[in-house]
Design an enzyme around this catalytic site. Structure first.
Site, PDB file in Angstrom:
ATOM      1  N   GLU A  44       0.814  -1.214   0.000  1.00  0.00           N
ATOM      2  CA  GLU A  44       0.000   0.000   0.000  1.00  0.00           C
ATOM      3  C   GLU A  44       0.849   1.266   0.000  1.00  0.00           C
ATOM      4  O   GLU A  44       1.973   1.268   0.484  1.00  0.00           O
ATOM      5  CB  GLU A  44      -0.903   0.011   1.253  1.00  0.00           C
ATOM      6  CG  GLU A  44      -1.926  -1.109   1.216  1.00  0.00           C
ATOM      7  CD  GLU A  44      -2.829  -1.146   2.448  1.00  0.00           C
ATOM      8  OE1 GLU A  44      -4.023  -1.405   2.271  1.00  0.00           O
ATOM      9  OE2 GLU A  44      -2.351  -0.936   3.565  1.00  0.00           O
TER      10      GLU A  44
ATOM     11  N   CYS B 113       3.437   8.528   1.610  1.00  0.00           N
ATOM     12  CA  CYS B 113       3.986   7.532   2.523  1.00  0.00           C
ATOM     13  C   CYS B 113       4.213   6.252   1.709  1.00  0.00           C
ATOM     14  O   CYS B 113       3.272   5.638   1.223  1.00  0.00           O
ATOM     15  CB  CYS B 113       2.994   7.324   3.665  1.00  0.00           C
ATOM     16  SG  CYS B 113       3.530   6.125   4.865  1.00  0.00           S
TER      17      CYS B 113
ATOM     18  N   CYS C 255       6.113  -7.034   7.034  1.00  0.00           N
ATOM     19  CA  CYS C 255       7.299  -6.661   7.799  1.00  0.00           C
ATOM     20  C   CYS C 255       7.671  -7.827   8.699  1.00  0.00           C
ATOM     21  O   CYS C 255       6.793  -8.485   9.250  1.00  0.00           O
ATOM     22  CB  CYS C 255       7.025  -5.402   8.636  1.00  0.00           C
ATOM     23  SG  CYS C 255       8.483  -4.784   9.486  1.00  0.00           S
TER      24      CYS C 255
ATOM     25  N   CYS D  83       6.403  -5.422  15.598  1.00  0.00           N
ATOM     26  CA  CYS D  83       6.174  -4.496  16.711  1.00  0.00           C
ATOM     27  C   CYS D  83       4.746  -4.740  17.199  1.00  0.00           C
ATOM     28  O   CYS D  83       3.830  -4.903  16.375  1.00  0.00           O
ATOM     29  CB  CYS D  83       6.365  -3.056  16.263  1.00  0.00           C
ATOM     30  SG  CYS D  83       8.050  -2.748  15.685  1.00  0.00           S
TER      31      CYS D  83
ATOM     32  N   CYS E 210       1.686  -2.690  15.848  1.00  0.00           N
ATOM     33  CA  CYS E 210       1.617  -2.376  14.409  1.00  0.00           C
ATOM     34  C   CYS E 210       0.928  -3.478  13.625  1.00  0.00           C
ATOM     35  O   CYS E 210       1.303  -4.645  13.705  1.00  0.00           O
ATOM     36  CB  CYS E 210       3.029  -2.156  13.875  1.00  0.00           C
ATOM     37  SG  CYS E 210       3.097  -1.907  12.090  1.00  0.00           S
TER      38      CYS E 210
ATOM     39  N   CYS F 250      -0.948   5.679  10.522  1.00  0.00           N
ATOM     40  CA  CYS F 250       0.282   4.980  10.929  1.00  0.00           C
ATOM     41  C   CYS F 250      -0.056   3.645  11.562  1.00  0.00           C
ATOM     42  O   CYS F 250      -0.850   3.566  12.486  1.00  0.00           O
ATOM     43  CB  CYS F 250       1.037   5.772  11.992  1.00  0.00           C
ATOM     44  SG  CYS F 250       1.639   7.332  11.465  1.00  0.00           S
TER      45      CYS F 250
HETATM   46  N1  SAH Z   1       9.042   0.198   9.770  1.00  0.00           N
HETATM   47  C1  SAH Z   1       9.450   1.539   9.937  1.00  0.00           C
HETATM   48  C2  SAH Z   1       8.626   2.532   9.144  1.00  0.00           C
HETATM   49  C3  SAH Z   1       7.130   2.338   9.029  1.00  0.00           C
HETATM   50  S1  SAH Z   1       6.094   2.592  10.397  1.00  0.00           S
HETATM   51  C4  SAH Z   1       9.420   1.911  11.383  1.00  0.00           C
HETATM   52  O1  SAH Z   1       8.897   1.168  12.178  1.00  0.00           O
HETATM   53  O2  SAH Z   1       9.973   2.967  11.714  1.00  0.00           O
HETATM   54  C5  SAH Z   1       5.733   4.324  10.577  1.00  0.00           C
HETATM   55  C6  SAH Z   1       5.519   4.721  12.064  1.00  0.00           C
HETATM   56  O3  SAH Z   1       4.208   4.321  12.535  1.00  0.00           O
HETATM   57  C7  SAH Z   1       6.520   4.038  12.986  1.00  0.00           C
HETATM   58  O4  SAH Z   1       7.021   4.947  13.925  1.00  0.00           O
HETATM   59  C8  SAH Z   1       5.652   3.010  13.653  1.00  0.00           C
HETATM   60  O5  SAH Z   1       6.211   2.578  14.855  1.00  0.00           O
HETATM   61  C9  SAH Z   1       4.356   3.730  13.817  1.00  0.00           C
HETATM   62  N2  SAH Z   1       3.208   2.842  14.105  1.00  0.00           N
HETATM   63  C10 SAH Z   1       3.101   1.541  13.842  1.00  0.00           C
HETATM   64  N3  SAH Z   1       1.888   1.072  14.266  1.00  0.00           N
HETATM   65  C11 SAH Z   1       1.230   2.127  14.796  1.00  0.00           C
HETATM   66  C12 SAH Z   1      -0.079   2.291  15.338  1.00  0.00           C
HETATM   67  N4  SAH Z   1      -0.929   1.284  15.426  1.00  0.00           N
HETATM   68  N5  SAH Z   1      -0.434   3.526  15.754  1.00  0.00           N
HETATM   69  C13 SAH Z   1       0.427   4.574  15.631  1.00  0.00           C
HETATM   70  N6  SAH Z   1       1.654   4.476  15.102  1.00  0.00           N
HETATM   71  C14 SAH Z   1       2.067   3.270  14.689  1.00  0.00           C
HETATM   72 FE1  SF4 Z   2       7.608  -3.232  10.899  1.00  0.00          FE
HETATM   73 FE2  SF4 Z   2       5.463  -2.027  11.853  1.00  0.00          FE
HETATM   74 FE3  SF4 Z   2       7.584  -2.398  13.421  1.00  0.00          FE
HETATM   75 FE4  SF4 Z   2       7.714  -0.595  11.435  1.00  0.00          FE
HETATM   76  S1  SF4 Z   2       6.363  -0.509  13.229  1.00  0.00           S
HETATM   77  S2  SF4 Z   2       9.258  -2.154  11.974  1.00  0.00           S
HETATM   78  S3  SF4 Z   2       6.403  -1.630   9.886  1.00  0.00           S
HETATM   79  S4  SF4 Z   2       6.279  -4.017  12.523  1.00  0.00           S
END
Ligand code: SAH
Ligand code: SF4
Length: 417
Positions: free
Chosen positions: A122, A135, A142, A146, A149, A390
Site C-alpha cells: 500500500e 507515505c 514486515c 512491533c 503495528c 500509521c
Molecule cells: N518500519 C518503519 C517505518 C514504518 S512505520 C518503522 O517502524 O519505523 C511508521 C511509524 O508508525 C513508525 O514509527 C511506527 O512505529 C508507527 N506505528 C506503527 N503502528 C502504529 C499504530 N498502530 N499507531 C500509531 N503508530 C504506529
Molecule cells: Fe515493521 Fe510495523 Fe515495526 Fe515498522 S512498526 S518495523 S512496519 S512491525
C-alpha cells in the site's frame, strides 16, 4: 504470468526474499521502471546499439521516464521516429498495478497495489495546507512484529524492488496529474538544493516518507537505488531534504543510510527503557537503546537545522507517564541529539492489545518534552476511516471477498480520475 524468482540477498541482516532487478515478462520485453541510467545503457547495448548511442539513448529515455512520467516511447519527441518502434519492441515502461484506490473524508488517499507475482502492498498520500506527503512502502509486510503495528502481523514478507518503490511515487504523480508539461527547454535547468528551481504549478506531492509497510533498512539496496532516482535532478528531482526514512532501529545500517542516501532520519523509539522497548519494538533485543542512540548521535548530516525525528506512539499505561517523558528528555540530552519528537496517538486495528493514551495524557507528555526545549507536536491521525493511518496498513484485500474486490477495482478508474 511473470516469473519473479526469489534469491537470497548477500550480506543482508535477516534476509527476506527479494526478486531480481528485472522481472522477465511473458512478451519478452524488459520493463525499464526502476533501472538507473547505466543499467538502461547496458540493456540498449546488449540489444545492439553501439556504446555511444546506447549511452545517449539511455540519457534521453531516463529523462522521459523519470522526469516527465512518459510511458510511451512514441511520446519521446527528441528520439528519432525510426528509433521509437525499435525501443517499443524490446522495452516497456511499467507502473505498479492498482487494485484499489480509496479516499478518506479528510482528503487522505490510499492505494492498494499489486506486484507482478501477486503480492499486495500500500501507499498513502496525505495532503496538508503547506505540503503533500506520500507515505511509501519498502516491503510487502514486515518481519519485525512491533506489538502495536498491524503491518507486523502480515505473514508474507518480500522486499520490494527499486521499480516497485519508485513506481509508487510515479503512480502518485500520475494520479495527481503532476508531471511537468511543455517543452524540454527549461526543464533541464540545474536544481537548487531544495528542489525550488523546479516547481510546476499546483504541485501537490512535495514530501516523501519511507513510513509505509516494511522496515526500509532491511531492504537497504533497493530503497537506496529507488531514492536515488527520486533525488536525481533529471529524475523525479525531489530534494533529499524533503525525504524522510523511518527505521525501527536497524543500527548496523544507519551510518550507510546517512552516507549513501543522505535523507532525513526518523527513528521509531516508542519507549525509554529496555523492558518496555523489548516488549513493544522487539528489534530492541538485538540492538539496544544505548547502541541506537549512539548511532543517532553519529548520523551523518544530522544538525540543528536537520534534526532527527523520534517517533513515539502513545500507548495507554505502557509508555505514557510523566516519568517516561522526563526520561525521554534526559536521553536526548545525554546523547546531545539534535532531535524533535513526534507523538503519534496509537491507531487501533482489529485484535490490537493496546489502547491509545487519553488526550489529556498526550498533552501533558507533550508539554513536559516541550518545556525542556524539545519540539514535541502531537500528530493528528489521518485517514483512519480507510485504515491509512500509521500502523494500520495491512493489505485489506486479505480481508475482502473476490466479488467486493472486483466491484472496487471497477471503481478505481473513476477514483483516479
Ligand atoms: N518500519 C518503519 C517505518 C514504518 S512505520 C518503522 O517502524 O519505523 C511508521 C511509524 O508508525 C513508525 O514509527 C511506527 O512505529 C508507527 N506505528 C506503527 N503502528 C502504529 C499504530 N498502530 N499507531 C500509531 N503508530 C504506529
Ligand atoms: Fe515493521 Fe510495523 Fe515495526 Fe515498522 S512498526 S518495523 S512496519 S512491525
Amino acid at each position: 504470468m511473470a516469473d519473479t524468482a526469489l534469491m537470497p540477498i548477500p550480506g543482508q541482516i535477516d534476509p527476506v526474499p527479494t526478486p531480481r532487478d528485472i522481472t522477465p515478462r511473458a512478451d519478452g520485453r524488459v520493463d525499464l521502471l526502476g533501472l538507473p541510467r547505466l543499467r538502461i545503457a547496458e540493456l540498449f547495448a546488449a540489444a545492439g546499439l553501439d556504446a555511444k548511442a546506447a549511452k545517449l539513448r539511455a540519457k534521453q529515455v531516463f529523462h522521459w521516464l523519470y522526469h516527465r512520467g512518459v510511458t510511451d516511447f512514441d511520446a519521446m519527441t527528441d528520439i528519432a521516429k525510426t528509433m521509437r518502434p525499435w525501443l517499443a519492441e524490446r522495452f516497456v515502461i511499467g507502473r505498479p498495478e492498482i487494485v484499489l484506490a480509496q479516499h478518506s473524508t479528510d482528503g487522505t488517499r490510499k492505494w492498494l497495489l499489486k506486484t507482478d507475482d501477486g503480492h499486495e502492498y500500500e501507499m498513502v498520500f496525505i495532503p496538508d495546507a503547506d505540503r503533500g506527503t506520500l507515505c511509501v512502502s519498502s516491503q510487502v509486510g514486515c518481519t519485525l512484529n512491533c506489538r502495536f503495528c498491524h503491518t507486523g502481523t502480515m505473514r508474507l514478507v518480500r522486499n520490494l524492488t527499486p521499480g516497485e518503490i519508485v513506481g509508487q511515487v510515479m503512480l502518485a504523480r500520475d494520479a495527481l496529474g503532476e508531471w511537468p508539461k511543455g517543452s524540454m527547454a527549461g526543464l533541464d535547468e540545474v536544481e537548487d538544493e531544495d528542489g525550488g528551481g523546479y516547481t510546476p504549478d499546483g504541485r501537490l506531492l512535495t514530501n516523501i516518507v519511507m513510513m509505509g509497510m516494511g522496515e526500509p533498512l532491511y531492504n537497504f539496496d533497493n530503497v537506496r537505488d529507488a531514492l536515488k532516482l527520486v533525488m536525481d535532478g533529471d529524475g523525479l528531482a525531489l530534494s533529499k531534504r524533503r525525504i524522510t526514512l523511518s527505521t525501527s532501529g536497524v543500527v548496523p545500517m544507519m551510518a550507510r543510510c546517512g552516507a549513501e542516501i543522505g535523507v532525513n532520519l526518523a527513528v521509531s523509539l516508542h519507549a525509554t527503557n529496555k523492558a518496555v522497548r523489548d516488549e513493544i519494538v522487539p528489534i530492541n533485543r538485538k540492538y539496544g537503546l544505548e547502541e541506537l542512540l549512539a548511532a543517532c548521535a553519529d548520523y551523518p548530516g544530522a544538525s540543528n537545522a536537520r534534526r532527527i525525528t523520534f517517533e513515539y506512539v502513545m500507548l495507554k499505561d505502557k509508555n505514557d507517564s510523566d516519568a517516561d517523558a522526563r526520561e525521554l528528555v534526559r536521553l536526548i540530552k545525554q546523547y546531545r541529539l539534535p532531535a524533535k519528537v513526534n507523538l503519534i496517538p496509537f491507531n487501533p486495528w482489529p485484535g490490537a492489545i493496546y489502547e491509545c493514551s487519553t488526550p489529556e495524557r498526550v498533552r501533558r507528555f507533550s508539554d513536559i518534552v516541550f518545556e525542556a526545549g524539545i519540539s514535541a507536536p502531537v500528530r493528528t491521525p489521518r485517514g483512519r476511516d480507510i485504515d491509512a493511518a500509521c500502523g494500520q496498513l495491512k493489505t485489506a484485500a486479505q480481508k475482502m471477498s473476490r466479488a467486493e474486490l472486483d466491484r472496487l477495482a471497477d471503481e478505481k478508474q473513476a477514483a483516479l480520475g
